[in-house]
Design a protein around this motif. Structure first.
Motif, short mmCIF file in Angstrom:
data_model
loop_
_atom_site.label_atom_id
_atom_site.label_comp_id
_atom_site.label_asym_id
_atom_site.label_seq_id
_atom_site.Cartn_x
_atom_site.Cartn_y
_atom_site.Cartn_z
N PHE A 412 0.81 -1.21 0.00
CA PHE A 412 0.00 0.00 0.00
C PHE A 412 0.85 1.27 0.00
O PHE A 412 0.50 2.28 -0.62
CB PHE A 412 -0.93 0.00 1.22
N GLY A 413 1.99 1.24 0.70
CA GLY A 413 2.83 2.42 0.78
C GLY A 413 3.42 2.84 -0.56
O GLY A 413 3.73 4.03 -0.76
N PHE A 414 3.60 1.91 -1.48
CA PHE A 414 4.06 2.26 -2.82
C PHE A 414 2.95 2.93 -3.63
O PHE A 414 3.22 3.74 -4.51
CB PHE A 414 4.53 1.00 -3.57
N GLN A 415 1.71 2.57 -3.33
CA GLN A 415 0.59 3.06 -4.12
C GLN A 415 0.09 4.42 -3.65
O GLN A 415 -0.23 5.29 -4.46
CB GLN A 415 -0.56 2.05 -4.06
N LEU A 416 -0.01 4.61 -2.34
CA LEU A 416 -0.58 5.83 -1.79
C LEU A 416 0.10 6.16 -0.47
O LEU A 416 0.17 5.31 0.42
CB LEU A 416 -2.10 5.67 -1.57
N TYR A 417 0.59 7.38 -0.35
CA TYR A 417 1.21 7.81 0.90
C TYR A 417 1.02 9.31 1.06
O TYR A 417 1.10 10.08 0.10
CB TYR A 417 2.70 7.48 0.94
N GLN A 418 0.73 9.72 2.30
CA GLN A 418 0.61 11.13 2.65
C GLN A 418 1.49 11.43 3.85
O GLN A 418 1.72 10.57 4.70
CB GLN A 418 -0.83 11.50 2.97
N SER A 419 1.97 12.68 3.91
CA SER A 419 2.83 13.10 5.01
C SER A 419 2.79 14.62 5.12
O SER A 419 2.45 15.32 4.16
CB SER A 419 4.27 12.63 4.78
N ASP A 420 3.16 15.13 6.31
CA ASP A 420 3.32 16.57 6.47
C ASP A 420 4.53 17.09 5.72
O ASP A 420 4.65 18.31 5.50
CB ASP A 420 3.42 16.93 7.95
N TYR A 421 5.47 16.21 5.37
CA TYR A 421 6.58 16.59 4.50
C TYR A 421 6.11 16.57 3.04
O TYR A 421 5.51 15.59 2.59
CB TYR A 421 7.75 15.63 4.66
N VAL A 422 6.39 17.63 2.29
CA VAL A 422 5.91 17.76 0.91
C VAL A 422 6.43 16.61 0.04
O VAL A 422 5.69 16.06 -0.79
CB VAL A 422 6.34 19.12 0.32
N ASN A 423 7.69 16.21 0.24
CA ASN A 423 8.29 15.18 -0.62
C ASN A 423 7.67 13.80 -0.43
O ASN A 423 7.83 12.93 -1.30
CB ASN A 423 9.80 15.09 -0.36
N TYR A 424 7.00 13.58 0.68
CA TYR A 424 6.49 12.25 1.01
C TYR A 424 4.99 12.13 0.71
O TYR A 424 4.23 11.62 1.53
CB TYR A 424 6.76 11.93 2.48
N ASN A 425 4.59 12.60 -0.46
CA ASN A 425 3.20 12.48 -0.87
C ASN A 425 3.16 11.97 -2.31
O ASN A 425 3.77 12.57 -3.20
CB ASN A 425 2.50 13.85 -0.78
N TRP A 426 2.44 10.88 -2.51
CA TRP A 426 2.35 10.32 -3.87
C TRP A 426 1.16 9.39 -3.99
O TRP A 426 0.61 8.91 -3.01
CB TRP A 426 3.63 9.58 -4.24
N GLN A 427 0.78 9.16 -5.24
CA GLN A 427 -0.20 8.14 -5.59
C GLN A 427 0.23 7.54 -6.92
O GLN A 427 0.46 8.27 -7.89
CB GLN A 427 -1.61 8.72 -5.69
N ASN A 428 0.38 6.22 -6.96
CA ASN A 428 0.91 5.52 -8.14
C ASN A 428 -0.02 4.39 -8.55
O ASN A 428 -0.76 3.84 -7.72
CB ASN A 428 2.30 4.95 -7.84
N ASN A 429 0.07 4.05 -9.80
CA ASN A 429 -0.67 2.91 -10.36
C ASN A 429 0.33 1.93 -10.95
O ASN A 429 0.50 1.83 -12.16
CB ASN A 429 -1.66 3.40 -11.41
N PHE A 430 1.03 1.21 -10.05
CA PHE A 430 2.08 0.29 -10.48
C PHE A 430 1.50 -1.03 -10.96
O PHE A 430 0.39 -1.43 -10.58
CB PHE A 430 3.06 0.01 -9.33
N GLU A 431 2.30 -1.74 -11.77
CA GLU A 431 1.95 -3.10 -12.18
C GLU A 431 2.17 -4.07 -11.03
O GLU A 431 2.88 -3.77 -10.05
CB GLU A 431 2.81 -3.52 -13.37
N ASN A 432 1.56 -5.24 -11.13
CA ASN A 432 1.81 -6.29 -10.13
C ASN A 432 3.28 -6.70 -10.13
O ASN A 432 3.94 -6.71 -11.18
CB ASN A 432 0.96 -7.53 -10.45
N VAL A 433 3.77 -7.04 -8.95
CA VAL A 433 5.10 -7.62 -8.83
C VAL A 433 4.96 -9.13 -9.06
O VAL A 433 4.20 -9.80 -8.36
CB VAL A 433 5.71 -7.35 -7.44
N LYS A 434 5.73 -9.66 -10.01
CA LYS A 434 5.59 -11.06 -10.41
C LYS A 434 6.88 -11.81 -10.07
O LYS A 434 7.95 -11.44 -10.54
CB LYS A 434 5.26 -11.16 -11.89
N THR A 435 6.75 -12.84 -9.24
CA THR A 435 7.90 -13.58 -8.73
C THR A 435 7.81 -15.04 -9.16
O THR A 435 6.75 -15.66 -9.06
CB THR A 435 7.95 -13.51 -7.19
N GLN A 436 8.94 -15.57 -9.64
CA GLN A 436 9.03 -17.00 -9.98
C GLN A 436 10.26 -17.57 -9.28
O GLN A 436 11.35 -16.98 -9.35
CB GLN A 436 9.16 -17.21 -11.49
#
Length: 630
Positions: A412-436
């Motif tokens: 979840f932290g890779f997808q959406l994060y908020q903070s009082d620090y300006v640099n620590y705010n984002w929302q992403n639409n990443f692909e699934n991580v695929k492991t073999q």
């Protein structure tokens, strides 16, 4: 949770003293065999209480109560760990929570055990900490009758630490119960777990303090005099979970040659988690902040899961199981953030419908097993498939080969994060991580314990500080990461002496710029053991040597409570030597250890747990594990 900590300790101590006094009769009752004190894992594997003393018990005598060979601790007990190697055995179908660096001591449902004991059982674990603190893990379980058991436990740590603003205070409360009816067809088990993990954060050492530390300036042997980046921040990870699993055997046919069992059941889990970061004033190296004082960011997650399952156990077919599940999740914050670049939402919430199945069959020495699951509905696509085949040559030697495929959304932290620090705010639409992963394992005390795994990762997600940035941001790697890991362990004995060796070789064959690991990690323990004082004391004493090669060690970010990839600074390449004395008297194991004693003989300090975070100084610590069988 500090008052329950003390209350539980005195409660257990009083219970044992009363029980011991009550058993002072003319005829001493016969003690039940140790194998009747059963421990049942979340996967229903059964072991029993082990009060023996071995070098493996020494490796597990720590805050996590497990072997830390692949981990590098920070300076204070209760802080996080840098990873020297990686496993990919967590087969989750939904994203994980934020602050994963604080989850080493967080107990999930899979970490909770259940018990069945003929008499009340208590275990007390104690170990000294660093400056004004201690560790205690107190556990008590009892069967009120043959079919009903409950247990209560509390693991608490409080340690000031030797650097400024590095106090840790953690608590893990566990309550479990399990019940079987008279005809043994109906079974239920449940647990309640409440956890809090508090860490004061100082951001590590600034450049001038690092120079003082590396050059071993005698004026700063008192580490509390060394300046740190800041002294006003802390983060707190909390969790509360209710879990229940009950089943009923519709068909129950068992005899000496065959069996046929059909069971249906239901699992329920509800968990609330939160992560809170607070700081009195912004730290300039983290960039601008929306607040000038009293920074406060709280991240929440509510997770509800229910499953219905069926299991068929047949002497000819093996064990076949299937489940259907529903998950409702609600992750995020209380406010939406509007920026010039766009809008950052405050919630990721929805529901998932899952289906899965498993199979296991054993015939003589052969065993086949497999399991898989998939999200068939919801906002997140995810699935896993795992198969394994093993063969046991005898009671000592077993080989196993396995293959795993896993696809899941980033945390979840890779997808959406908020903070009082300006640099620590984002929302992403990443692909699934695929492991073999392909893995091979050999288990043999006489020959060798060894494992080989080759893991490929597509769309790997990680944190790193981009060029011209000062703080980490989430990234997704566009190429493939390939990771080879080879591990071997063997103990040699000669008379009363023994040498235990563990060697790990690993390499990121592809993607080494985003997946940094030391190529070699080794641990060697040379020790002497004997029975003394007419076998009243079993003693082990020796020295442990641990070493890992230099590499671009991951950095630690206290705002996220996450590690990030950095390729500017190589750390490591230093030995860790511990001298220990361990003893066993009846059911009590006592441990004395002089940790990292070789640090006293170095003219410079180049030992770090992460960039800017020094490793532990030499220290003498002691503790015990004490079992009471009433």
């Amino acid at each position: 949770m500090k008052n329950p900590f003390l209350l539980l300790f005195f409660l257990l101590l009083t219970t044992n003293l009363i029980a011991q006094e009550a058993t002072k009769v003319d005829e001493k009752p016969e003690k039940p065999p140790i194998d009747l004190y059963k421990i049942v894992s979340a996967d229903r594997d059964t072991t029993y209480v082990d009060t023996s003393l071995s070098v493996k018990k020494l490796y597990k005598f720590n805050y996590l109560r497990r072997d830390q060979f692949e981990l590098l601790p920070f300076s204070n007990v209760g802080q996080t760990y840098n990873s020297l190697a990686y496993d990919f055995d967590q087969l989750n179908l939904k994203p994980l929570f934020v602050a994963q660096s604080h989850h080493f001591n967080y107990m999930d449902s899979e970490d909770i055990s259940y018990y069945n004991v003929p008499t009340p059982l208590t275990e007390l674990y104690f170990k000294t900490a660093f400056e004004q603190g201690q560790q205690l893990d107190a556990f008590f379980t009892v069967n009120t009758n043959e079919r009903f058991n409950f247990s209560v436990a509390y693991k608490g740590v409080r340690s000031l630490g030797i650097y400024q603003n590095i106090l840790t205070s953690t608590g893990n409360f566990r309550f479990t119960t399990n019940y079987t009816n008279k005809n043994k067809r109906y079974k239920v088990r449940a647990h309640v777990v409440a956890q809090d993990i508090l860490n004061e954060e100082n951001g590590g050492l600034p450049a001038n303090s690092i120079d003082l530390f590396v050059n071993d300036d005698p004026e700063f042997n008192d580490r509390g005099r060394i300046d740190v980046n800041f002294e006003d921040a802390e983060n707190l990870l909390k969790g509360l979970r209710f879990y229940a699993d009950h089943e009923y055997e519709l068909i129950r046919q068992r005899d000496s040659t065959s069996y046929n069992v059909l069971a249906v059941g239901n699992r329920f889990s509800y968990e609330e988690k939160s992560f809170l970061y607070t700081q009195d004033a912004p730290f300039e190296n983290y960039g601008d902040a929306y607040e000038t004082t009293n920074l406060r960011t709280r991240t929440n997650l509510e997770d509800f899961n229910v499953q219905a399952y069926a299991r068929l156990e047949n002497s000819l077919l093996g064990t076949i199981s299937a489940f259907a599940g529903y998950t409702d999740y609600n992750y995020g914050y209380n406010s939406v953030l509007i920026l010039d670049e766009g809008r950052i939402n405050n919630r990721l919430q929805g529901n998932l419908i899952q289906f899965g199945a498993g199979y296991k069959k054993q015939y003589r020495g052969f065993q086949l097993s497999g399991k898989g699951a998939i999200n068939i509905s919801g906002d997140y696509d995810a699935n896993y498939l795992q198969g394994a085949a093993s063969f046991s040559f005898n009671d000592d030697t077993k080989v196993e080969a396995s293959a795993t495929l896993h696809s899941v959304a980033p945390n979840f932290g890779f997808q959406l994060y908020q903070s009082d620090y300006v640099n620590y705010n984002w929302q992403n639409n990443f692909e699934n991580v695929k492991t073999q992963e392909l893995a091979f394992e050999l288990q043999s005390e006489k020959l060798l314990n060894a494992s080989v795994s080759y893991t490929g990762i597509d769309d790997y997600t990680y944190y790193t500080i981009q060029q011209n940035d000062s703080t980490p941001t989430p990234q997704q790697y566009g190429e493939r990461v390939d990771y080879l890991k080879v591990k071997a362990q063997r103990e040699f004995k000669y008379g009363k002496f023994a040498l235990d060796n563990t060697l790990l070789f690993q390499q990121a064959v592809g993607g080494d710029e985003v997946f940094n690991v030391p190529q070699l990690v080794t641990r060697n323990t040379l020790y002497f053991q004997d029975e003394l004082f007419k076998k009243a004391l079993f003693l082990q004493t020796g020295v442990t040597f641990k070493y890992f090669t230099k590499y671009n060690m991951n950095g630690y970010d206290p705002v996220l409570a996450e590690f990030y990839v950095q390729n500017d600074q190589e750390l490591g390449g230093f030995p860790l030597l511990d001298v220990f004395i361990s003893g066993k008297i009846k059911q009590t194991r006592i441990f004395f250890k002089w940790e990292h004693f070789n640090q006293l003989f170095k003219s410079t300090n180049d030992q770090f747990s992460a960039p800017g975070y020094p490793y532990r100084d030499a220290v003498i610590r002691f503790g015990l594990v004490w079992n009471f069988f009433l």
